[in-house]
Design a protein around this motif. Structure first.
Motif, PDB file in Angstrom:
ATOM      1  N   ALA A 180      64.849  -6.825  -5.255  1.00 47.52           N
ATOM      2  CA  ALA A 180      64.975  -5.722  -6.030  1.00 47.52           C
ATOM      3  C   ALA A 180      65.208  -4.497  -5.383  1.00 47.52           C
ATOM      4  CB  ALA A 180      64.076  -5.303  -7.093  1.00 47.52           C
ATOM      5  N   ILE A 181      64.538  -4.190  -4.075  1.00 47.11           N
ATOM      6  CA  ILE A 181      64.662  -3.231  -3.317  1.00 47.11           C
ATOM      7  C   ILE A 181      66.087  -3.208  -2.606  1.00 47.11           C
ATOM      8  CG2 ILE A 181      63.851  -2.128  -1.084  1.00 47.11           C
ATOM      9  CD1 ILE A 181      60.988  -3.202  -1.753  1.00 47.11           C
ATOM     10  N   ILE A 182      66.594  -4.528  -2.041  1.00 48.76           N
ATOM     11  CA  ILE A 182      67.927  -4.613  -1.596  1.00 48.76           C
ATOM     12  C   ILE A 182      68.984  -4.167  -2.403  1.00 48.76           C
ATOM     13  CG2 ILE A 182      69.577  -6.126  -0.608  1.00 48.76           C
ATOM     14  CD1 ILE A 182      67.298  -7.769   0.516  1.00 48.76           C
ATOM     15  N   PHE A 183      68.863  -4.635  -3.759  1.00 52.57           N
ATOM     16  CA  PHE A 183      70.089  -4.117  -4.711  1.00 52.57           C
ATOM     17  C   PHE A 183      69.870  -2.689  -5.102  1.00 52.57           C
ATOM     18  CE2 PHE A 183      69.858  -8.566  -6.695  1.00 52.57           C
ATOM     19  CZ  PHE A 183      71.119  -9.061  -5.959  1.00 52.57           C
ATOM     20  N   SER A 184      68.689  -1.868  -5.173  1.00 49.99           N
ATOM     21  CA  SER A 184      68.653  -0.684  -5.071  1.00 49.99           C
ATOM     22  C   SER A 184      69.418   0.105  -3.948  1.00 49.99           C
ATOM     23  CB  SER A 184      67.287  -0.047  -5.099  1.00 49.99           C
ATOM     24  OG  SER A 184      66.504  -0.461  -6.336  1.00 49.99           O
ATOM     25  N   MET A 185      69.257  -0.488  -2.642  1.00 52.15           N
ATOM     26  CA  MET A 185      70.010   0.052  -1.430  1.00 52.15           C
ATOM     27  C   MET A 185      71.498   0.080  -1.495  1.00 52.15           C
ATOM     28  SD  MET A 185      66.994  -1.413   1.526  1.00 52.15           S
ATOM     29  CE  MET A 185      68.138  -1.012   2.680  1.00 52.15           C
ATOM     30  N   LEU A 186      71.894  -1.090  -2.341  1.00 49.47           N
ATOM     31  CA  LEU A 186      73.395  -1.327  -2.523  1.00 49.47           C
ATOM     32  C   LEU A 186      74.057  -0.522  -3.464  1.00 49.47           C
ATOM     33  CD1 LEU A 186      73.432  -5.298  -1.874  1.00 49.47           C
ATOM     34  CD2 LEU A 186      73.814  -3.494  -0.262  1.00 49.47           C
ATOM     35  N   SER A 187      73.036   0.121  -4.230  1.00 46.22           N
ATOM     36  CA  SER A 187      73.561   0.897  -5.381  1.00 46.22           C
ATOM     37  C   SER A 187      74.713   1.867  -5.070  1.00 46.22           C
ATOM     38  CB  SER A 187      72.467   1.436  -6.296  1.00 46.22           C
ATOM     39  OG  SER A 187      71.982   2.184  -5.444  1.00 46.22           O
ATOM     40  N   GLU A 188      75.315   2.461  -5.993  1.00 47.05           N
ATOM     41  CA  GLU A 188      76.222   3.574  -5.764  1.00 47.05           C
ATOM     42  C   GLU A 188      75.776   4.758  -4.966  1.00 47.05           C
ATOM     43  OE1 GLU A 188      78.641   4.582  -9.142  1.00 47.05           O
ATOM     44  OE2 GLU A 188      79.433   2.334  -9.527  1.00 47.05           O
ATOM     45  N   GLY A 189      74.615   5.041  -5.403  1.00 48.81           N
ATOM     46  CA  GLY A 189      74.280   6.238  -4.596  1.00 48.81           C
ATOM     47  C   GLY A 189      73.782   6.060  -3.300  1.00 48.81           C
ATOM     48  N   CYS A 190      73.767   4.787  -2.599  1.00 45.94           N
ATOM     49  CA  CYS A 190      73.230   4.600  -1.312  1.00 45.94           C
ATOM     50  C   CYS A 190      74.329   4.106  -0.496  1.00 45.94           C
ATOM     51  CB  CYS A 190      72.009   3.755  -1.292  1.00 45.94           C
ATOM     52  SG  CYS A 190      70.454   4.715  -2.172  1.00 45.94           S
ATOM     53  N   ASN A 191      74.547   3.089  -1.259  1.00 40.33           N
ATOM     54  CA  ASN A 191      75.874   2.110  -0.402  1.00 40.33           C
ATOM     55  C   ASN A 191      75.521   1.613   0.827  1.00 40.33           C
ATOM     56  OD1 ASN A 191      77.702   2.124  -2.704  1.00 40.33           O
ATOM     57  ND2 ASN A 191      78.185   4.138  -2.170  1.00 40.33           N
ATOM     58  N   HIS A 192      74.302   1.178   1.021  1.00 31.59           N
ATOM     59  CA  HIS A 192      73.573   0.733   2.244  1.00 31.59           C
ATOM     60  C   HIS A 192      74.330  -0.553   3.003  1.00 31.59           C
ATOM     61  CE1 HIS A 192      70.979   0.675   5.658  1.00 31.59           C
ATOM     62  NE2 HIS A 192      70.579  -0.537   5.582  1.00 31.59           N
ATOM     63  N   VAL A 193      74.496  -0.334   4.121  1.00 30.53           N
ATOM     64  CA  VAL A 193      75.591  -1.356   4.862  1.00 30.53           C
ATOM     65  C   VAL A 193      74.505  -2.211   5.903  1.00 30.53           C
ATOM     66  CG1 VAL A 193      77.453  -2.499   6.161  1.00 30.53           C
ATOM     67  CG2 VAL A 193      77.643  -0.271   4.494  1.00 30.53           C
ATOM     68  N   PHE A 194      74.241  -3.379   5.673  1.00 31.85           N
ATOM     69  CA  PHE A 194      73.452  -3.950   6.780  1.00 31.85           C
ATOM     70  C   PHE A 194      74.552  -4.554   8.163  1.00 31.85           C
ATOM     71  CE2 PHE A 194      71.306  -4.536   2.877  1.00 31.85           C
ATOM     72  CZ  PHE A 194      69.925  -4.542   3.276  1.00 31.85           C
ATOM     73  N   THR A 195      74.277  -3.749   9.181  1.00 33.22           N
ATOM     74  CA  THR A 195      75.143  -4.076  10.118  1.00 33.22           C
ATOM     75  C   THR A 195      74.474  -4.263  11.555  1.00 33.22           C
ATOM     76  OG1 THR A 195      75.128  -1.617  10.739  1.00 33.22           O
ATOM     77  CG2 THR A 195      76.720  -2.305   9.353  1.00 33.22           C
ATOM     78  N   GLU A 196      73.259  -4.004  12.053  1.00 31.71           N
ATOM     79  CA  GLU A 196      72.691  -4.006  13.147  1.00 31.71           C
ATOM     80  C   GLU A 196      71.330  -4.773  12.959  1.00 31.71           C
ATOM     81  OE1 GLU A 196      72.192  -0.207  15.248  1.00 31.71           O
ATOM     82  OE2 GLU A 196      74.426  -0.062  15.052  1.00 31.71           O
ATOM     83  N   PRO A 197      71.362  -6.327  13.060  1.00 27.36           N
ATOM     84  CA  PRO A 197      70.382  -6.898  12.929  1.00 27.36           C
ATOM     85  C   PRO A 197      69.332  -6.946  13.947  1.00 27.36           C
ATOM     86  CG  PRO A 197      72.292  -8.541  13.355  1.00 27.36           C
ATOM     87  CD  PRO A 197      72.604  -7.026  13.300  1.00 27.36           C
ATOM     88  N   GLU A 198      68.002  -7.277  13.931  1.00 26.12           N
ATOM     89  CA  GLU A 198      67.130  -7.456  15.049  1.00 26.12           C
ATOM     90  C   GLU A 198      67.530  -8.971  15.850  1.00 26.12           C
ATOM     91  OE1 GLU A 198      64.357  -5.507  16.079  1.00 26.12           O
ATOM     92  OE2 GLU A 198      65.495  -4.157  14.601  1.00 26.12           O
ATOM     93  N   THR A 199      67.355  -8.810  16.872  1.00 26.81           N
ATOM     94  CA  THR A 199      67.455 -10.273  17.816  1.00 26.81           C
ATOM     95  C   THR A 199      66.301 -10.660  18.608  1.00 26.81           C
ATOM     96  OG1 THR A 199      68.440  -9.026  19.677  1.00 26.81           O
ATOM     97  CG2 THR A 199      70.046  -9.545  17.928  1.00 26.81           C
TER      98      THR A 199
END
Length: 702
Positions: A180-199
């Motif tokens: 649910a937190i991830i979907f909130s971050m993907l909403s139109e107000g945030c449009n978060h993009v997962f780009t730099e993973p931990e390695t």
């Protein structure tokens, strides 16, 4: 797509997850299609641990029982099921690749990687890259709490998500809330993009370190209690899941060039270092390892180097380094390559060999060898204790930092008897002895800082320094040759000793208070010879006979420390005249020892079986005495002029076992003639010691 992953162990929960080495008992996961905002099936799998004894916190939070876990599958089977089920869910969602997403770093770095490493099975590549939901959340919502203070519950509360933890099974609520937190971050107000993973690094990378580098002290730890044979790869395996900087493992060596069970480890950032500190008292095999903070300066002191020879040797990266010890001094590169044979080819041939030498160019018997792969290194290690020439050769795994310590910092480069400048003054028996008897004219200092020296003690004594007898300060070392925290001081009278004990008791030295007690010369002698002095009384040493073989004080990088009774036996060849007649000896001016005021340091070593002689060995500066000192000593020593033996009459033995005594040495020379009477003129011996030399067959082992 993401695979949201949650897990729990049989021990600590939350911020301490993985800090107690407890095994994984629960995995819950669900696939999330980020593009289409869809989810796959939620899976929950129990894991059967080797130890089913659950902590109280685990029972309370998870509601799991040992009986239920006893029916579960082991971790390797669960991970296989995880891969199969994730692949199946991805096909249903029309996706092909995924990255893990977990609540923080602990599950991946502190639980899964260490546990699978200990159980000797490999994790799939998906576990070497993951998103930390806490960091991603803070990036998306900068006004939220700091990353270290985030939890699933606080993130949900920040977003106003109305979820009730009590309505769901343990683990299921956590995964559903994370989704649910991830979907909130993907909403139109945030449009978060997962780009730099931990390695997570697959393998530790070796490499040299320059003293000119800047090392952040917030990235370095000290590991203590390591098995002496452990290598840099073993240490990297202990910290599996954490990213160690390239060439970031530095094994510490003692003054003889041997590993002392400690290592300094440098991580890529402070976050990794903090996670490493949570592994304090985790186990490597059957040993627990202590982990403490360290500084960048300490790391550079051990690992740093600038030698062109070593830099060129270590320039070939990702090589396996093997250390060879015990090589014949005449061994050549061809001899070493022939010893290793075609089954373990050396990288670059002769360029892959590095011989360790003393500063004067003499070989030490050590060498380092490079191999391009683990297979060749393993073949070389199989030759451990095989014979080259007439000597067996020891082979060990090594590190780039150890190469730099041994070759650059020259921890092994001090010979037993250092090269002396000319003119030099031989060490002769001093005109003083340690006082004995029941007169309480001595004081005992207990609780000294381990770094304290003679100067620190004199400063601690203050005005009472003038009441100390000449050569009256005796530092007590433990059985490893290190400071024990005790010292004895001979005062000029019992009254002076009483005043010092009253004035200085529990006075501070550096950051420690020091206890000062009045004692007698007899009590001091007992302790210096191996006895103990405590509240229960005086315990005598196991043997009162002086040990004539001088112990090596390798822990101190100072001039040679030689007991007075045996000093003449260790005269360098430069001190022996080319020819000698009785007349020449009588006419030669007497030689004396000149003690500079700042160099009169006395160190005592007590051991349970090989006690030191009752006279303190002295750290002497080998410098020429002023003419006045020679003249003054001439009169004092007119009645006793030592007579040195003929040139070539003395032999020096190297490579003795550390526990060798005089009995073993005399037995080694059984059948050869030696002249016990020569010792009468060479050194001052007690009647008891002289009888031992004259009748070696009646020697009693100490």
């Amino acid at each position: 797509s993401l695979v949201v992953l949650f897990g729990a162990t049989a021990g600590a929960y939350g911020a301490k997850l993985g800090s107690d080495e407890r095994e994984l008992i629960l995995l819950v996961w669900q696939v999330v299609d980020l593009q289409n905002k869809k989810v796959g099936t939620l899976h929950k799998s129990l894991v059967k641990a080797d130890n089913l004894d659950l902590s109280d916190q685990c029972r309370e939070v998870s509601g799991l029982t040992p009986e239920g876990l006893g029916k579960a599958e082991p971790l390797d089977r669960v991970l296989q099921q995880f891969s199969q089920l994730v692949s199946s869910d991805l096909k249903v969602l029309g996706r092909s690749s995924y990255t893990l997403c977990s609540d923080g770093q602990l599950l991946i770095r502190q639980v899964l990687h260490p546990e699978t490493s200990k159980k000797n099975f490999l994790l799939s590549d998906c576990f070497y890259s993951f998103y930390d939901l806490r960091k991603e959340f803070h990036t998306c919502y900068p006004s939220s709490a700091a990353v270290k203070d985030q939890t699933i519950k606080t993130m949900a509360e920040y977003l106003g998500l109305g979820t009730d933890e009590a309505e769901e099974d343990f683990g299921v609520w956590q995964v559903k809330t994370m989704v649910a937190i991830i979907f909130s971050m993907l909403s139109e107000g945030c449009n978060h993009v997962f780009t730099e993973p931990e390695t997570v690094k697959h393998k530790y990378e070796t490499g040299p370190c320059s003293k000119s580098e800047t090392v952040d002290s917030e990235t370095v730890i000290r590991a203590r209690g390591l098995p002496w044979q452990s290598s840099d790869q073993d240490i990297a395996r202990f910290f599996k899941g954490l990213n160690i900087a390239k060439g970031g493992v530095a094994l510490c060596l003692n003054s003889q060039g041997r590993r002392n069970g400690e290592a300094l480890v440098r991580f890529v950032n402070s976050e990794q270092r903090d996670l490493a500190l949570e592994r304090h008292k985790h186990h490597m095999g059957s040993r627990y390892i202590e982990v403490y903070k360290a500084t960048g300066e300490e790391f550079l002191k051990i690992a740093g180097g600038t030698s062109n020879e070593v830099a060129q040797f270590l320039s070939k990266e990702n090589q396996v380094i093997i250390r060879m010890r015990g090589l014949p001094f005449t061994a050549t590169q061809e001899d070493v390559l022939g010893f290793l044979g075609p089954e373990c080819p050396v990288t670059g041939g002769k360029e892959g060999l590095l011989f360790v030498k003393y500063p004067d160019g003499r070989p030490t018997g050590d060498a380092f060898v490079l191999f391009s792969c683990e297979e060749y290194a393993q073949n070389a290690l199989k030759k451990h204790k095989e014979i080259l020439g007439k000597r067996y050769i020891e082979l060990f795994r090594s590190t780039a930092a150890e190469v730099q310590q041994v070759v650059l910092n020259r921890y092994m480069s001090t010979p037993l008897i250092p090269t002396l400048p000319t003119p030099i003054i031989p060490v002769m028996p001093p005109p003083y002895t340690i006082a004995t008897g029941s007169v309480r004219d001595c004081v005992r200092l207990r609780g000294l800082p381990y770094t304290a020296g003679i100067d620190d003690i004199l400063e601690f004594m203050g005005d009472a320094t003038g009441d100390i007898k000449p050569h009256g300060v005796h530092m007590v070392l433990n059985q490893q040759g290190r400071p024990s925290g005790d010292a004895f001081i001979q005062m000029k009278s019992a009254d002076k000793a009483f005043m010092v004990a009253q004035k200085c008791h529990k006075k501070m030295m550096k950051d420690r208070y020091v206890e000062v007690f009045q004692c007698s010369g007899e009590e001091m002698n007992f302790v210096l010879m191996g006895g103990t002095l405590n509240r229960s009384g005086l315990s005598p040493p196991p043997c009162k006979l002086p040990c004539l073989s001088p112990p090596a004080y390798a822990a101190f990088q100072t001039a040679a420390v030689i007991p007075a009774e045996a000093a003449a036996l260790y005269q360098p060849q430069a001190l022996l005249p080319s020819s000698r007649t009785p007349q020449a000896s009588a006419a030669a001016p007497p030689t004396v020892t000149y003690y500079p005021a700042q160099a009169a340091q006395l160190y005592m070593n007590y051991t349970a079986y090989y006690p030191s002689p009752p006279v303190s060995p002295t750290t002497v500066g080998y410098i020429a005495a002023p003419p006045g000192a020679v003249a003054a000593a001439a009169a004092a020593t007119a009645t006793h002029t030592p007579i040195l033996p003929q040139p070539g009459a003395l032999v020096r033995m190297q490579g003795l076992p550390y526990n060798t005594g005089m009995k073993e040495i005399l037995s080694f020379f059984q059948g050869y003639q030696y002249a016990p009477d020569d010792y009468n003129g060479l050194i001052q011996l007690s009647d008891q010691a002289r009888s031992v030399l004259q009748a070696p067959k009646e020697w009693v082992c100490l």
